[in-house]
Every structure is written in C-alpha cells, then in structure tokens.
Design a protein around this motif. Structure first.
Motif, PDB file in Angstrom:
ATOM      1  N   UNK A 122      45.487  14.247 -13.607  1.00 27.67           N
ATOM      2  CA  UNK A 122      44.676  15.283 -12.983  1.00 27.67           C
ATOM      3  C   UNK A 122      43.790  16.010 -13.965  1.00 27.67           C
ATOM      4  N   UNK A 123      44.257  16.138 -15.226  1.00 27.07           N
ATOM      5  CA  UNK A 123      43.449  16.812 -16.233  1.00 27.07           C
ATOM      6  C   UNK A 123      42.126  16.121 -16.454  1.00 27.07           C
ATOM      7  N   UNK A 124      42.111  14.787 -16.356  1.00 32.74           N
ATOM      8  CA  UNK A 124      40.866  14.036 -16.537  1.00 32.74           C
ATOM      9  C   UNK A 124      39.880  14.381 -15.432  1.00 32.74           C
ATOM     10  N   UNK A 125      40.369  14.515 -14.198  1.00 33.92           N
ATOM     11  CA  UNK A 125      39.493  14.889 -13.094  1.00 33.92           C
ATOM     12  C   UNK A 125      38.890  16.254 -13.337  1.00 33.92           C
ATOM     13  N   UNK A 126      39.710  17.223 -13.725  1.00 34.93           N
ATOM     14  CA  UNK A 126      39.215  18.579 -13.976  1.00 34.93           C
ATOM     15  C   UNK A 126      38.186  18.592 -15.089  1.00 34.93           C
ATOM     16  N   UNK A 127      38.460  17.853 -16.171  1.00 34.03           N
ATOM     17  CA  UNK A 127      37.521  17.830 -17.299  1.00 34.03           C
ATOM     18  C   UNK A 127      36.188  17.232 -16.897  1.00 34.03           C
ATOM     19  N   UNK A 128      36.225  16.110 -16.191  1.00 37.88           N
ATOM     20  CA  UNK A 128      34.983  15.446 -15.791  1.00 37.88           C
ATOM     21  C   UNK A 128      34.172  16.355 -14.863  1.00 37.88           C
ATOM     22  N   UNK A 129      34.837  16.990 -13.898  1.00 40.20           N
ATOM     23  CA  UNK A 129      34.116  17.843 -12.956  1.00 40.20           C
ATOM     24  C   UNK A 129      33.516  19.068 -13.638  1.00 40.20           C
ATOM     25  N   UNK A 130      34.140  19.540 -14.697  1.00 36.85           N
ATOM     26  CA  UNK A 130      33.625  20.742 -15.366  1.00 36.85           C
ATOM     27  C   UNK A 130      32.612  20.419 -16.457  1.00 36.85           C
ATOM     28  N   UNK A 131      32.620  19.187 -16.970  1.00 44.50           N
ATOM     29  CA  UNK A 131      31.793  18.870 -18.141  1.00 44.50           C
ATOM     30  C   UNK A 131      30.813  17.730 -17.931  1.00 44.50           C
ATOM     31  N   UNK A 132      30.693  17.199 -16.714  1.00 53.28           N
ATOM     32  CA  UNK A 132      29.855  16.030 -16.528  1.00 53.28           C
ATOM     33  C   UNK A 132      28.380  16.342 -16.751  1.00 53.28           C
ATOM     34  N   UNK A 133      27.664  15.350 -17.255  1.00 57.96           N
ATOM     35  CA  UNK A 133      26.211  15.478 -17.485  1.00 57.96           C
ATOM     36  C   UNK A 133      25.422  14.439 -16.710  1.00 57.96           C
ATOM     37  N   UNK A 134      26.118  13.491 -16.094  1.00 53.29           N
ATOM     38  CA  UNK A 134      25.471  12.518 -15.207  1.00 53.29           C
ATOM     39  C   UNK A 134      26.303  12.442 -13.924  1.00 53.29           C
ATOM     40  N   UNK A 135      25.743  11.933 -12.832  1.00 47.18           N
ATOM     41  CA  UNK A 135      26.483  11.899 -11.572  1.00 47.18           C
ATOM     42  C   UNK A 135      27.782  11.104 -11.683  1.00 47.18           C
ATOM     43  N   UNK A 136      28.773  11.540 -10.927  1.00 47.76           N
ATOM     44  CA  UNK A 136      30.052  10.828 -10.873  1.00 47.76           C
ATOM     45  C   UNK A 136      30.392  10.569  -9.411  1.00 47.76           C
ATOM     46  N   UNK A 137      30.790   9.330  -9.127  1.00 53.24           N
ATOM     47  CA  UNK A 137      31.248   8.941  -7.793  1.00 53.24           C
ATOM     48  C   UNK A 137      32.756   8.889  -7.829  1.00 53.24           C
ATOM     49  N   UNK A 138      33.407   9.753  -7.031  1.00 53.47           N
ATOM     50  CA  UNK A 138      34.853   9.866  -7.050  1.00 53.47           C
ATOM     51  C   UNK A 138      35.433   9.556  -5.678  1.00 53.47           C
ATOM     52  N   UNK A 139      36.630   8.967  -5.700  1.00 54.44           N
ATOM     53  CA  UNK A 139      37.408   8.754  -4.481  1.00 54.44           C
ATOM     54  C   UNK A 139      38.844   9.129  -4.765  1.00 54.44           C
ATOM     55  N   UNK A 140      39.518   9.616  -3.719  1.00 54.67           N
ATOM     56  CA  UNK A 140      40.923  10.016  -3.884  1.00 54.67           C
ATOM     57  C   UNK A 140      41.806   9.122  -3.007  1.00 54.67           C
TER      58      UNK A 140
END
Length: 274
Positions: A256-274
């Motif tokens: 889960x920490x990876x999800x939080x980090x990516x959502x807070x620090x991303x610089x390009x679009x991210x496509x996520x699914x749960x």
C-alpha cells in the motif's frame, strides 16, 4: 476490453480543463462516449475556516458558487466535446462515492492528483485520486501539473508483480498497450531472486500483439513507490500502469505504501486498477 465509456470527473477546481482535454483526446482515439460528472461539493477549504459552523457555512457557499459556475463549465465541455458523444450530470456529495457508483458502467475514469505544492495552504475535504482503491473500472490519475495537450501512452511502463491488482491493471491497460510505440515491464525483485519476474507477462502480452522489454531491479530497501517512479522517469515513460493496493491490512503494509507514494509524487499519468 475496449474503452467505450469514459467517466470524467469535473468540479470547480483549477485542473478541470486539464482533465477535459485528456478526455477529449482519448474519446477521439478510442471512439468512446464521455460521461461527464460535475460534483459541486468543494474538494478543499482554507485552514483558517475552522469550527463546525464555519466549515458548514464555507461548504454551503462554495457549493452554491460551484452550481453557478456549472453553466460556464458545461459550455466549455460542450465546445470541447462537440465532435464526441457525451452526457453532462451535476451532483453533490462525496466525490469518490459518486464516481465509484458510476464507474461500474465505465471502462475508464479520469481524475487529477489531489495534492500539489500550491495546495499546502488548503485542507482537503475530498480526495478524488483515491478512486482507484474503490472503483470497479481502471482510473487514470493525471499529475497535478500535467502539461496540457500532452500525448499519453507512446511509451507505457508496467510496474509488474504477480498479484490480482496488477493483473487487472495490465488487462485494463490493453487498449493503451496495443497502441503504444514502446512497452517496458518493470519488476522489483528480492535479493537472491533467480526467476525472470517479467517473462510470463511478456509472453502473455506478445500473444496480444504487444512487444515489450524487461527491466529488473533488485530491492535493496527504501520506498518501493519511489523505485517505481525513478524507473519510470529513467525510462522516459509517459504512462505508468500498476495495481492499486488498499483495504487489506497485510497488503497495505507490504504494498500500500507504493500506491500512496505514487499518488502523491507522480509526474506522469498513472493507470491504476484495484
């Protein structure tokens, strides 16, 4: 599954035009219908607005202003989507709950990253970029400062681990992967890992007409999310695909920490699914 219905999150915020431009581009690329959901409830408020009465008063006033602004934004939507099929709905309530309710009937949802550097003086009331944790369709999260009219999906980077969430993300990303000029599968393996963690996925992708290459990293400690983002930046990717992890306490601790980090620090679009 092809992308035929795009759920677009709109509100009275600084990034609604950014999301609209991306939705228009993807609607034209995939010949998709755009369901525009304008949520009038504010996403944030100044920290100086404290106390229950003051907060309620601010939310009520901001919601009324958003309803007044809705007509102007609707005209912007009509102009931008004039060559596409679309619908326009105005609602009030929790942004994530309203979006999640409509996500069951969409193939892709578009939201913006909630936290930007210039939001340091705001208290977040709604966090739309948490939609990937509850949505039944994939969510495209745009960076807060995403440049307008930037093409998405020429080089797709897949952050791969053999989990249900990552598997769903790759399947949901197939329309982007099949159209990409370049696809890179990134794995972060534990020390002593002898297997090729990306091989089976690459074989599966090739059967779908997607050629890819593999970049493996050995985990030496640190934030997995930062490692993913660093790999994505060094590869020059313009779209990151990954699973979104939450709900399960064990998964939240491990991934889960990876999800939080990516959502807070991303610089390009991210496509996520749960």
């Amino acid at each position: 599954m092809p992308i035929k219905t795009i759920l677009l999150h709109m509100s009275n915020d600084d990034r609604h035009t950014q999301r609209l431009e991306v939705a228009v581009g993807l609607a034209k690329r995939f010949s998709a219908f755009v369901e525009v959901l304008f949520v009038a409830t504010p996403v944030s408020m100044p920290p100086a607005v404290t106390g229950r009465a003051a907060s309620y008063a601010y939310i009520a006033e901001a919601t009324a202003i958003a309803h007044e602004k809705a007509g102007q934004i609707e005209q912007e939507v009509r102009s931008a989507l004039k060559d596409c099929s679309y619908s326009w709905t105005v609602d009030e309530g929790d942004h994530v709950e309203l979006l999640a309710a409509r996500a069951a009937y969409a193939d892709l949802a578009i939201v913006s990253q909630s936290h930007g550097d210039d939001l340091g003086d705001r208290v977040m009331l709604q966090v739309p970029d948490r939609l990937p944790l509850t949505s039944s369709c994939p969510t495209l999260v745009l960076p807060f400062n995403f440049p307008p009219r930037t093409e998405i999906g020429r080089h797709v980077v897949v952050a791969w681990k053999n989990t249900r969430e990552a598997g769903r993300a790759v399947r949901n990303a197939l329309p982007f992967l099949t159209a990409a000029e370049q696809v890179t599968v990134v794995t972060i393996d534990p020390p002593g890992h002898a297997l090729d963690g990306g091989r089976d996925l690459m074989i599966w992708l090739e059967r779908h007409g997607v050629r890819s290459r593999h970049q493996a990293s050995i985990f030496q400690g640190g934030d997995v999310g930062e490692i993913i983002l660093d790999s994505h930046r060094s590869l020059g990717g313009d779209l990151l695909v990954m699973g979104a992890y939450g709900h399960s306490r064990l998964r939240e601790m491990v991934l889960g920490g990876a999800t939080r980090t990516v959502l807070s620090s991303l610089t390009t679009p991210v496509l996520m699914s749960h």
